[in-house]
Design a protein around this motif. Structure first.
Motif, PDB file in Angstrom:
ATOM      1  N   PRO A  98       0.821  -1.220   0.000  1.00 45.61           N
ATOM      2  CA  PRO A  98       0.000   0.000   0.000  1.00 45.61           C
ATOM      3  C   PRO A  98       0.854   1.269   0.000  1.00 45.61           C
ATOM      4  O   PRO A  98       0.456   2.299  -0.535  1.00 45.61           O
ATOM      5  CB  PRO A  98      -0.807  -0.123   1.292  1.00 45.61           C
ATOM      6  N   ASP A  99       2.044   1.214   0.610  1.00 45.42           N
ATOM      7  CA  ASP A  99       2.929   2.378   0.693  1.00 45.42           C
ATOM      8  C   ASP A  99       4.340   1.971   0.270  1.00 45.42           C
ATOM      9  O   ASP A  99       5.246   1.868   1.101  1.00 45.42           O
ATOM     10  CB  ASP A  99       2.969   2.936   2.122  1.00 45.42           C
ATOM     11  N   PRO A 100       4.573   1.724  -1.025  1.00 53.07           N
ATOM     12  CA  PRO A 100       5.918   1.313  -1.444  1.00 53.07           C
ATOM     13  C   PRO A 100       6.919   2.448  -1.293  1.00 53.07           C
ATOM     14  O   PRO A 100       6.559   3.628  -1.366  1.00 53.07           O
ATOM     15  CB  PRO A 100       5.722   0.951  -2.928  1.00 53.07           C
ATOM     16  N   VAL A 101       8.174   2.092  -1.070  1.00 58.67           N
ATOM     17  CA  VAL A 101       9.206   3.108  -0.929  1.00 58.67           C
ATOM     18  C   VAL A 101       9.303   3.952  -2.201  1.00 58.67           C
ATOM     19  O   VAL A 101       9.549   5.157  -2.148  1.00 58.67           O
ATOM     20  CB  VAL A 101      10.559   2.449  -0.580  1.00 58.67           C
ATOM     21  N   LEU A 102       9.084   3.341  -3.343  1.00 59.41           N
ATOM     22  CA  LEU A 102       9.011   4.066  -4.613  1.00 59.41           C
ATOM     23  C   LEU A 102       7.968   3.389  -5.476  1.00 59.41           C
ATOM     24  O   LEU A 102       8.143   2.236  -5.878  1.00 59.41           O
ATOM     25  CB  LEU A 102      10.366   4.071  -5.329  1.00 59.41           C
ATOM     26  N   ASP A 103       6.873   4.088  -5.727  1.00 61.50           N
ATOM     27  CA  ASP A 103       5.822   3.538  -6.578  1.00 61.50           C
ATOM     28  C   ASP A 103       6.310   3.549  -8.024  1.00 61.50           C
ATOM     29  O   ASP A 103       6.676   4.602  -8.548  1.00 61.50           O
ATOM     30  CB  ASP A 103       4.557   4.377  -6.453  1.00 61.50           C
ATOM     31  N   PRO A 104       6.353   2.385  -8.694  1.00 57.65           N
ATOM     32  CA  PRO A 104       6.825   2.362 -10.087  1.00 57.65           C
ATOM     33  C   PRO A 104       6.050   3.300 -11.000  1.00 57.65           C
ATOM     34  O   PRO A 104       6.593   3.783 -12.000  1.00 57.65           O
ATOM     35  CB  PRO A 104       6.629   0.892 -10.493  1.00 57.65           C
ATOM     36  N   ARG A 105       4.778   3.587 -10.649  1.00 62.24           N
ATOM     37  CA  ARG A 105       3.992   4.473 -11.501  1.00 62.24           C
ATOM     38  C   ARG A 105       4.500   5.912 -11.474  1.00 62.24           C
ATOM     39  O   ARG A 105       4.243   6.685 -12.392  1.00 62.24           O
ATOM     40  CB  ARG A 105       2.520   4.417 -11.074  1.00 62.24           C
TER      41      ARG A 105
END
Length: 387
Positions: free
Chosen positions: A142-149
């Motif tokens: 839900p809270d990635p360190v860096l969202d690929p998007r």
């Protein structure tokens, strides 16, 4: 750890204290000038301290600096968190660390151990596996360190690329140039620091100019010109660095390097912060800060690997670069010229890439390079804002 904890909140605070694009650009220009000058000042301050009080004094100064930093935090405006804090992405951080550690180890030890030896191949395999596994892992968090998007935003990609390449050039240059000035040319640590003073001055002067340009017109022009300044600097050094080269072309090359740092820092920071919604300024600034550290690590590893590899081709031992530089200066400067030419080629590509990626959307002012993502994740906002 301390630096990683301090940089993102500082940039998030600036982004929220200065909602006006022009004032925010100037504020980020000041911040970027401080960051760039502090990095460029390393050889100068380090040379003075080592010459005057020995290498242990570097750590004593850091203790005093930490006390000053703590006192400075008392001057910050009180803040509140906009919503619940983000959860720590332990898996994402672990995978990212494995990528960086694996590739850095391979680049540093590959030339001396051999590129096909077991430890190097294992390090590369671990780094590749971690990089491949990061994307699906991030999509499930839900809270990635860096969202690929986030990396689908062209301006943010340009900001990351700019930060990585700028600090790759500065970090790698500082590393190998110290060997050149001290071992090949025989300068003292203090003299070495003084000779790199043009780099510091170029960064200091151009960062403030660049910040004003970014606030009014966006980051496209200063980022592109900054990369071209890297090209000019590295090309000049690649053509003139010899065991007995005159100081004038070296100083011009150092000045151009500093000018490039000053020009690219504000647009990289400002564009990253403006590429995401303001409540995610902390995320954007963390991406920029991490990009700078990655660039520095890559600079030391890549340029060091290039120098060692070229020395190996000339038949020189590679177990002690400092001794080889002192005893076989011509072979070392040949390796140095190859490393500088590689950085020049990389910066030339980045000048073209940033010119394309930093284009602002047609429906926004040039100073506001905010790009919306379709179906963007709606995690709770995390930036610390002024009360």
């Amino acid at each position: 750890v301390g630096g990683a904890l301090m940089a993102p909140p500082a940039l998030a605070l600036i982004a929220n204290l200065f909602p006006d694009a022009l004032r925010r650009g100037r504020a980020l220009g000041t911040w970027s000038a401080t960051a760039g000058v502090s990095a460029a000042c390393g050889p100068l301050v380090g040379g003075v301290l080592v010459q005057a009080a020995g290498w242990r004094s570097l750590f004593a100064v850091s203790v005093a600096g930490a006390a000053v930093l703590y006192a400075g935090t008392r001057l910050l405006p009180p803040g509140v968190v906009d919503g619940p804090p983000r959860r720590l992405d332990g898996l994402g951080n672990t995978l990212a660390a494995l990528v960086l550690v694996g590739f850095t180890f391979a680049l540093i030890d590959g030339p001396s151990r051999g590129w096909l030896t077991g430890p190097v191949l294992v390090a590369v395999a671990v780094a590749v596996a971690a990089a491949v596994g990061y994307v699906p892992a991030a999509r499930r968090r839900p809270d990635p360190v860096l969202d690929p998007r986030h990396l689908a935003i062209p301006a943010l990609r340009g900001a990351v690329l700019t930060a990585v390449v700028a600090y790759l050039a500065l970090g790698g240059f500082t590393f190998v140039n110290t060997f050149y000035l001290q071992q090949v040319r025989g300068f003292s640590p203090l003299a070495t620091g003084l000779l790199t003073l043009p780099t510091t001055l170029g960064t200091l002067v151009l960062a403030n100019v660049s910040g004003r340009i970014v606030g009014r017109h966006g980051g496209r022009l200063p980022a592109t010109v900054g990369h071209l300044s890297f090209v000019a600097s590295m090309t000049l050094l690649a053509l003139t660095v010899t065991a007995d080269a005159g100081l004038a072309p070296l100083l011009v090359g150092y000045l151009l390097l500093g000018a490039g740092m000053g020009l690219v820092n504000p647009p990289a920071t400002n564009t990253a912060v403006n590429s995401l919604p303001r409540e995610r300024a902390g995320v954007a600034s963390a991406i920029t800060s991490a990009s700078r550290q990655i660039g520095t690590n890559l600079g030391v590893a890549v340029l060091g690997a290039v120098v060692v590899s070229v020395l190996a081709l000339t038949g020189q031992p590679t177990d002690d670069i400092a001794r080889v530089a002192a005893e076989a200066g011509d072979d070392f400067t040949t390796a140095l010229r190859v490393a500088y030419a590689l950085v020049a080629a990389t910066a030339a590509y980045c000048a073209y890439a940033t010119w394309r990626l930093f284009r602002p959307p047609p429906d926004r002012p040039a100073g506001e390079e905010v790009v919306e993502i379709e179906d963007a994740p709606t995690a709770p906002p995390t930036a610390t804002t002024a009360s």
